[in-house]
Design a protein around this motif. Sequence first.
Motif, PDB file in Angstrom:
ATOM      1  N   ASN A  93      -3.977  22.780 -15.194  1.00  8.80           N
ATOM      2  CA  ASN A  93      -2.528  23.014 -15.100  1.00  8.80           C
ATOM      3  C   ASN A  93      -1.851  22.696 -16.429  1.00  8.80           C
ATOM      4  O   ASN A  93      -0.967  23.422 -16.871  1.00  8.80           O
ATOM      5  CB  ASN A  93      -1.911  22.123 -14.014  1.00  8.80           C
ATOM      6  CG  ASN A  93      -2.241  22.620 -12.614  1.00  8.80           C
ATOM      7  OD1 ASN A  93      -2.767  23.712 -12.444  1.00  8.80           O
ATOM      8  ND2 ASN A  93      -1.947  21.804 -11.596  1.00  8.80           N
ATOM      9  N   ALA A 140      -3.653  19.653  -6.292  1.00  8.68           N
ATOM     10  CA  ALA A 140      -3.409  20.111  -4.923  1.00  8.68           C
ATOM     11  C   ALA A 140      -3.715  19.016  -3.899  1.00  8.68           C
ATOM     12  O   ALA A 140      -3.107  18.964  -2.830  1.00  8.68           O
ATOM     13  CB  ALA A 140      -4.267  21.339  -4.628  1.00  8.68           C
ATOM     14  N   LEU A 185      -5.400  25.090  -1.210  1.00 10.22           N
ATOM     15  CA  LEU A 185      -4.561  25.971  -2.034  1.00 10.22           C
ATOM     16  C   LEU A 185      -4.039  27.148  -1.199  1.00 10.22           C
ATOM     17  O   LEU A 185      -2.882  27.549  -1.313  1.00 10.22           O
ATOM     18  CB  LEU A 185      -5.346  26.485  -3.247  1.00 10.22           C
ATOM     19  CG  LEU A 185      -5.588  25.438  -4.346  1.00 10.22           C
ATOM     20  CD1 LEU A 185      -6.706  25.872  -5.284  1.00 10.22           C
ATOM     21  CD2 LEU A 185      -4.307  25.164  -5.138  1.00 10.22           C
ATOM     22  N   GLN A 224      -1.381  25.921   1.068  1.00  8.06           N
ATOM     23  CA  GLN A 224      -0.155  25.595   0.320  1.00  8.06           C
ATOM     24  C   GLN A 224       0.521  26.857  -0.233  1.00  8.06           C
ATOM     25  O   GLN A 224       1.498  26.775  -0.962  1.00  8.06           O
ATOM     26  CB  GLN A 224      -0.479  24.628  -0.840  1.00  8.06           C
ATOM     27  CG  GLN A 224      -0.854  23.222  -0.378  1.00  8.06           C
ATOM     28  CD  GLN A 224      -1.116  22.250  -1.537  1.00  8.06           C
ATOM     29  OE1 GLN A 224      -0.978  22.581  -2.708  1.00  8.06           O
ATOM     30  NE2 GLN A 224      -1.511  21.029  -1.184  1.00  8.06           N
ATOM     31  N   LYS A 255      -0.635  29.038  -2.450  1.00  2.00           N
ATOM     32  CA  LYS A 255      -0.763  29.155  -3.911  1.00  2.00           C
ATOM     33  C   LYS A 255      -1.571  30.381  -4.346  1.00  2.00           C
ATOM     34  O   LYS A 255      -1.797  30.559  -5.533  1.00  2.00           O
ATOM     35  CB  LYS A 255      -1.473  27.896  -4.457  1.00  2.00           C
ATOM     36  CG  LYS A 255      -0.704  26.602  -4.262  1.00  2.00           C
ATOM     37  CD  LYS A 255       0.248  26.371  -5.415  1.00  2.00           C
ATOM     38  CE  LYS A 255       1.280  25.313  -5.171  1.00  2.00           C
ATOM     39  NZ  LYS A 255       0.784  24.022  -4.751  1.00  2.00           N
TER      40      LYS A 255
END
Length: 459
Positions: free
Chosen positions: A46, A75, A452, A455, A457
Amino acid sequence: MENQTSSIVQRSLDALLEDDTFLPDLKGKTREQAFTSLGAILSTPNHVHKSFLRIPLEDGQVVRIPAFRVQHINALGPYKGGIRFHESVNEDEVINLASLMTLKNALHDVPFGGGKGGVVLNPRTHTIKELNLICKKYVRYFNDILGPDKDIPAPDVGSSDREMDWMMSEYKSINPGLPYRGSFTGKSVVNGGSLGRGAATGKGVYFTFRYMIDDFMKKHTNLLSNSDNIFARTVLDYKSRPLTIAVQGFGNVGSVAALEAFNCSQLQNKVIAVSDRNVTLYNAKGLDIPALVKFTLDNNGDLPTTNEQLAQTGVNAELHDREEILFLDVDCIILAALADQIHKGNMDKIKARIIVEGANAPVTSEADNFLSEKGIIIVPDILANAGGVIVSYYEWLQGRETQFYSEEEVFKLLYNKMQSTMDTILPKFFSDPFPLRQNCYIHSVMKLSTVLYRQGKLY
Ligand code: NAD
């Protein structure tokens, strides 16, 4: 991400894409797109933070020391990972180590993401005052991105509880009123560190070996005996017989792992060789590990290198070159020194049938493939050396609760967590054709992918 890590992650994703019982809601083109997104997310960090710490040295010079903090994926929780103090630190290495932390935490169900830090220096060439300033500057420069719910560093090669105490203290000073105990782990006990943290990695490393070849084998004899899996045959050969063990590296991880092997009443072990940056010590009848530990404590961490020093410790051993430990005819070798120790150039000389990775990435990908094809079991770093981060998690919890556990409680929690991971991973490992590293990666990637996806993403 470095090649070995990224290629195994990609292989895991490829296998999961074909398995339509995994994330079954994702179908057709949407499924392909989601897996492409996962590949991109898991293979890149990230954030990569880099600063040059301005340090006035005691001799009057001012230097700029490169320093990194890499935040891979959060995450599962705040980023977590050590800060390495070493002159060979570089951005790619820190990124790869951060990604290993993501996978390690996911594997063991530790609610943290993956992070790693590095400072490009040789700590032996700095005074204590300079090191103290370097630690304070590291916190000042990266203050905005650190914190108990953002990113929690710990010690790594070249750093220790002393540096973590300094860093936590600086964090506390510049963030008055904010919670600070969970900002760093691996602190001294007097500053909120956990009992047992120092020995946790080495204990965990030995535990993975003992649990696999004894506790698990006893519970799953039928599974192993009826399996035509090449690794099941390897492990069955270890049943109820005396075992010889060699340990490369005799620092924090290696010396504790060697001592655990020496003291283990459950197995009939002989630790016949240990090594460090200078030497290999060998005795076919077994080495006196407690005496060697005592010697290293009094001698700057180094093993005896002369016959006079051996006589002084009362240890009976032959002195050999440090590399020779790798090629000994032993049942198990624990690698607890550096990365890239078994590689293309020496992999055909390895005789041990079980290799345990106490260090990070001590076996290169070529050697990993070559040895795995021969049925040699490599207990990978993300499984074997997670004791440090697991107990760091308990340190972080204790800091939040301001309630502290006994050493016995800490080790019980550590073993329970590692056992639970192994009970999840090993039955599949001994039934399918994949090496243990691939099994561990698939498990971590499944966990991260599911989180992920849930969430939102992957769109
Ligand atoms: P350490 O500095 O305490 O010990 C390192 C040992 O390796 C020393 O005995 C040193 O003499 C030896 N060594 C150095 N170069 C060598 C060489 N070429 N051949 C043989 N031995 C050599 O470090 P540590 O904390 O024990 O960590 C060892 C490894 O484990 C590192 O790779 C580290 O990243 C990894 N690791 C450590 C922890 C932890 O909690 N300490 C956690 C996870 C992974």
